[in-house]
Design a protein around this motif. Structure first.
Motif, PDB file in Angstrom:
ATOM      1  N   THR A   1      -1.405 -19.987 -22.524  1.00  0.00           N
ATOM      2  CA  THR A   1      -1.849 -18.594 -22.534  1.00  0.00           C
ATOM      3  C   THR A   1      -1.657 -17.961 -21.172  1.00  0.00           C
ATOM      4  OG1 THR A   1      -3.484 -19.125 -24.223  1.00  0.00           O
ATOM      5  CG2 THR A   1      -3.804 -17.075 -23.017  1.00  0.00           C
ATOM      6  N   LEU A   2      -2.025 -18.679 -20.118  1.00  0.00           N
ATOM      7  CA  LEU A   2      -1.898 -18.126 -18.769  1.00  0.00           C
ATOM      8  C   LEU A   2      -0.446 -17.951 -18.353  1.00  0.00           C
ATOM      9  CD1 LEU A   2      -4.775 -19.981 -16.880  1.00  0.00           C
ATOM     10  CD2 LEU A   2      -4.703 -17.597 -17.604  1.00  0.00           C
ATOM     11  N   THR A   3       0.436 -18.826 -18.800  1.00  0.00           N
ATOM     12  CA  THR A   3       1.836 -18.705 -18.400  1.00  0.00           C
ATOM     13  C   THR A   3       2.602 -17.703 -19.261  1.00  0.00           C
ATOM     14  OG1 THR A   3       2.400 -20.625 -19.753  1.00  0.00           O
ATOM     15  CG2 THR A   3       1.983 -21.005 -17.418  1.00  0.00           C
ATOM     16  N   LEU A   4       2.300 -17.633 -20.536  1.00  0.00           N
ATOM     17  CA  LEU A   4       3.057 -16.745 -21.420  1.00  0.00           C
ATOM     18  C   LEU A   4       2.616 -15.290 -21.317  1.00  0.00           C
ATOM     19  CD1 LEU A   4       3.362 -18.946 -24.627  1.00  0.00           C
ATOM     20  CD2 LEU A   4       5.100 -18.503 -22.899  1.00  0.00           C
ATOM     21  N   PHE A   5       1.354 -15.069 -21.065  1.00  0.00           N
ATOM     22  CA  PHE A   5       0.849 -13.702 -21.025  1.00  0.00           C
ATOM     23  C   PHE A   5       0.598 -13.203 -19.613  1.00  0.00           C
ATOM     24  CE2 PHE A   5      -0.520 -15.310 -25.228  1.00  0.00           C
ATOM     25  CZ  PHE A   5       0.243 -14.460 -26.006  1.00  0.00           C
ATOM     26  N   ALA A   6       1.228 -13.816 -18.648  1.00  0.00           N
ATOM     27  CA  ALA A   6       1.073 -13.379 -17.269  1.00  0.00           C
ATOM     28  C   ALA A   6       1.817 -12.061 -17.064  1.00  0.00           C
ATOM     29  CB  ALA A   6       1.611 -14.437 -16.321  1.00  0.00           C
ATOM     30  N   THR A   7       1.174 -11.149 -16.367  1.00  0.00           N
ATOM     31  CA  THR A   7       1.790  -9.859 -16.086  1.00  0.00           C
ATOM     32  C   THR A   7       2.415  -9.911 -14.698  1.00  0.00           C
ATOM     33  OG1 THR A   7      -0.016  -8.859 -17.319  1.00  0.00           O
ATOM     34  CG2 THR A   7       1.362  -7.379 -16.023  1.00  0.00           C
ATOM     35  N   PRO A   8       3.674  -9.535 -14.573  1.00  0.00           N
ATOM     36  CA  PRO A   8       4.280  -9.565 -13.242  1.00  0.00           C
ATOM     37  C   PRO A   8       3.657  -8.503 -12.340  1.00  0.00           C
ATOM     38  CG  PRO A   8       5.786  -8.599 -14.833  1.00  0.00           C
ATOM     39  CD  PRO A   8       4.616  -9.093 -15.594  1.00  0.00           C
ATOM     40  N   ALA A   9       3.448  -8.870 -11.089  1.00  0.00           N
ATOM     41  CA  ALA A   9       2.891  -7.941 -10.109  1.00  0.00           C
ATOM     42  C   ALA A   9       4.033  -7.432  -9.246  1.00  0.00           C
ATOM     43  CB  ALA A   9       1.852  -8.648  -9.257  1.00  0.00           C
ATOM     44  N   TYR A  10       4.248  -6.146  -9.304  1.00  0.00           N
ATOM     45  CA  TYR A  10       5.321  -5.542  -8.519  1.00  0.00           C
ATOM     46  C   TYR A  10       4.769  -5.054  -7.187  1.00  0.00           C
ATOM     47  CZ  TYR A  10       7.747  -5.689 -12.946  1.00  0.00           C
ATOM     48  OH  TYR A  10       8.306  -6.122 -14.109  1.00  0.00           O
ATOM     49  N   ALA A  11       5.608  -5.091  -6.175  1.00  0.00           N
ATOM     50  CA  ALA A  11       5.182  -4.636  -4.853  1.00  0.00           C
ATOM     51  C   ALA A  11       5.013  -3.128  -4.865  1.00  0.00           C
ATOM     52  CB  ALA A  11       6.228  -5.043  -3.815  1.00  0.00           C
ATOM     53  N   ALA A  12       4.246  -2.656  -3.920  1.00  0.00           N
ATOM     54  CA  ALA A  12       4.038  -1.224  -3.804  1.00  0.00           C
ATOM     55  C   ALA A  12       5.357  -0.534  -3.469  1.00  0.00           C
ATOM     56  CB  ALA A  12       3.003  -0.941  -2.725  1.00  0.00           C
ATOM     57  N   GLY A  13       5.433   0.770  -3.707  1.00  0.00           N
ATOM     58  CA  GLY A  13       6.662   1.506  -3.476  1.00  0.00           C
ATOM     59  C   GLY A  13       7.085   1.516  -2.015  1.00  0.00           C
ATOM     60  N   ASP A  14       6.120   1.516  -1.102  1.00  0.00           N
ATOM     61  CA  ASP A  14       6.422   1.591   0.319  1.00  0.00           C
ATOM     62  C   ASP A  14       6.090   0.257   0.978  1.00  0.00           C
ATOM     63  OD1 ASP A  14       7.031   2.513   2.825  1.00  0.00           O
ATOM     64  OD2 ASP A  14       5.155   3.631   3.083  1.00  0.00           O
ATOM     65  N   PRO A  15       7.090  -0.478   1.460  1.00  0.00           N
ATOM     66  CA  PRO A  15       6.799  -1.780   2.067  1.00  0.00           C
ATOM     67  C   PRO A  15       5.978  -1.665   3.349  1.00  0.00           C
ATOM     68  CG  PRO A  15       9.170  -1.341   2.077  1.00  0.00           C
ATOM     69  CD  PRO A  15       8.510  -0.215   1.369  1.00  0.00           C
ATOM     70  N   ILE A  16       6.095  -0.547   4.056  1.00  0.00           N
ATOM     71  CA  ILE A  16       5.308  -0.351   5.275  1.00  0.00           C
ATOM     72  C   ILE A  16       3.826  -0.274   4.930  1.00  0.00           C
ATOM     73  CG2 ILE A  16       4.904   1.210   7.225  1.00  0.00           C
ATOM     74  CD1 ILE A  16       7.515  -0.340   7.379  1.00  0.00           C
TER      75      ILE A  16
ATOM     76  N   VAL B   1       2.327  -1.883   2.561  1.00  0.00           N
ATOM     77  CA  VAL B   1       1.867  -3.255   2.334  1.00  0.00           C
ATOM     78  C   VAL B   1       1.534  -3.925   3.663  1.00  0.00           C
ATOM     79  CG1 VAL B   1       2.539  -5.509   1.433  1.00  0.00           C
ATOM     80  CG2 VAL B   1       3.168  -3.451   0.199  1.00  0.00           C
ATOM     81  N   VAL B   2       2.400  -3.736   4.646  1.00  0.00           N
ATOM     82  CA  VAL B   2       2.164  -4.314   5.973  1.00  0.00           C
ATOM     83  C   VAL B   2       0.919  -3.697   6.604  1.00  0.00           C
ATOM     84  CG1 VAL B   2       3.120  -4.558   8.293  1.00  0.00           C
ATOM     85  CG2 VAL B   2       4.587  -4.883   6.312  1.00  0.00           C
ATOM     86  N   ASN B   3       0.753  -2.382   6.449  1.00  0.00           N
ATOM     87  CA  ASN B   3      -0.431  -1.720   6.990  1.00  0.00           C
ATOM     88  C   ASN B   3      -1.703  -2.219   6.317  1.00  0.00           C
ATOM     89  OD1 ASN B   3       1.024  -0.204   8.816  1.00  0.00           O
ATOM     90  ND2 ASN B   3       1.228   1.547   7.442  1.00  0.00           N
ATOM     91  N   ASN B   4      -1.654  -2.442   5.013  1.00  0.00           N
ATOM     92  CA  ASN B   4      -2.824  -2.969   4.311  1.00  0.00           C
ATOM     93  C   ASN B   4      -3.181  -4.372   4.804  1.00  0.00           C
ATOM     94  OD1 ASN B   4      -3.007  -0.643   2.815  1.00  0.00           O
ATOM     95  ND2 ASN B   4      -2.007  -1.509   1.008  1.00  0.00           N
ATOM     96  N   LEU B   5      -2.171  -5.208   5.008  1.00  0.00           N
ATOM     97  CA  LEU B   5      -2.412  -6.549   5.534  1.00  0.00           C
ATOM     98  C   LEU B   5      -2.992  -6.484   6.943  1.00  0.00           C
ATOM     99  CD1 LEU B   5      -2.148  -9.612   5.149  1.00  0.00           C
ATOM    100  CD2 LEU B   5       0.149  -9.427   6.114  1.00  0.00           C
ATOM    101  N   SER B   6      -2.448  -5.586   7.751  1.00  0.00           N
ATOM    102  CA  SER B   6      -2.949  -5.411   9.112  1.00  0.00           C
ATOM    103  C   SER B   6      -4.409  -4.963   9.098  1.00  0.00           C
ATOM    104  CB  SER B   6      -2.091  -4.384   9.842  1.00  0.00           C
ATOM    105  OG  SER B   6      -2.641  -4.080  11.100  1.00  0.00           O
ATOM    106  N   ASP B   7      -4.742  -4.022   8.226  1.00  0.00           N
ATOM    107  CA  ASP B   7      -6.132  -3.565   8.125  1.00  0.00           C
ATOM    108  C   ASP B   7      -7.050  -4.702   7.696  1.00  0.00           C
ATOM    109  OD1 ASP B   7      -5.414  -1.038   8.899  1.00  0.00           O
ATOM    110  OD2 ASP B   7      -5.299  -0.247   6.841  1.00  0.00           O
ATOM    111  N   PHE B   8      -6.585  -5.536   6.764  1.00  0.00           N
ATOM    112  CA  PHE B   8      -7.382  -6.672   6.306  1.00  0.00           C
ATOM    113  C   PHE B   8      -7.637  -7.666   7.437  1.00  0.00           C
ATOM    114  CE2 PHE B   8      -7.469 -10.989   4.475  1.00  0.00           C
ATOM    115  CZ  PHE B   8      -8.657 -10.896   3.785  1.00  0.00           C
ATOM    116  N   ILE B   9      -6.583  -7.990   8.179  1.00  0.00           N
ATOM    117  CA  ILE B   9      -6.720  -8.956   9.271  1.00  0.00           C
ATOM    118  C   ILE B   9      -7.628  -8.407  10.358  1.00  0.00           C
ATOM    119  CG2 ILE B   9      -5.449 -10.115  11.133  1.00  0.00           C
ATOM    120  CD1 ILE B   9      -3.164 -10.480   9.108  1.00  0.00           C
ATOM    121  N   PHE B  10      -7.454  -7.117  10.705  1.00  0.00           N
ATOM    122  CA  PHE B  10      -8.326  -6.533  11.724  1.00  0.00           C
ATOM    123  C   PHE B  10      -9.764  -6.428  11.222  1.00  0.00           C
ATOM    124  CE2 PHE B  10      -4.494  -4.974  14.015  1.00  0.00           C
ATOM    125  CZ  PHE B  10      -4.826  -5.482  15.259  1.00  0.00           C
TER     126      PHE B  10
END
Length: 102
Positions: free
Chosen positions: A20-35, A37-46
């Motif tokens: 069930t977990l493998t067949l019905f897994a929904t793919p997670a697409y990256a956000a439209g702006d890669p920058i 994503v980096v800013n979100n990671l930076s905010d999390f780390i800070f």
């Protein structure tokens, strides 16, 4: 190898769960702006760094209070050093922004 009825049932439940977990897994697409994503990671780390700084600030205040009670100058010096380190770590993002001018 002889399996009991309980073991067969547990294996069947586990197999269905894995399928069930493998067949019905929904793919997670990256956000439209890669920058972004980096800013979100930076905010999390800070944010994590800020939390560690707050813990050090509290620990430094406790050390200073205990040193004033026990009249221990070396503990007082350690308390002030911990307090100063906690302030620097807590405001690390703002300090870096001021240095880089961003």
């Amino acid at each position: 190898m002889k399996l009991t009825k309980k073991t067969k049932r547990a294996f069947a439940v586990y197999s269905v769960l894995v399928l069930t977990l493998t067949l019905f897994a929904t793919p997670a697409y990256a956000a439209g702006d890669p920058i972004q994503v980096v800013n979100n990671l930076s905010d999390f780390i800070f944010g994590l760094i800020r939390a560690i700084g707050m813990i050090l600030l509290g620990f430094g205040i406790v050390q200073i209070g205990l040193s004033l009670k026990s009249h221990d100058p070396s503990q007082r010096a350690n308390g002030f050093m911990t307090l100063a380190g906690g302030v620097v770590i807590t405001f690390a993002k703002e300090i870096l922004s001021m240095i880089t001018g961003g």
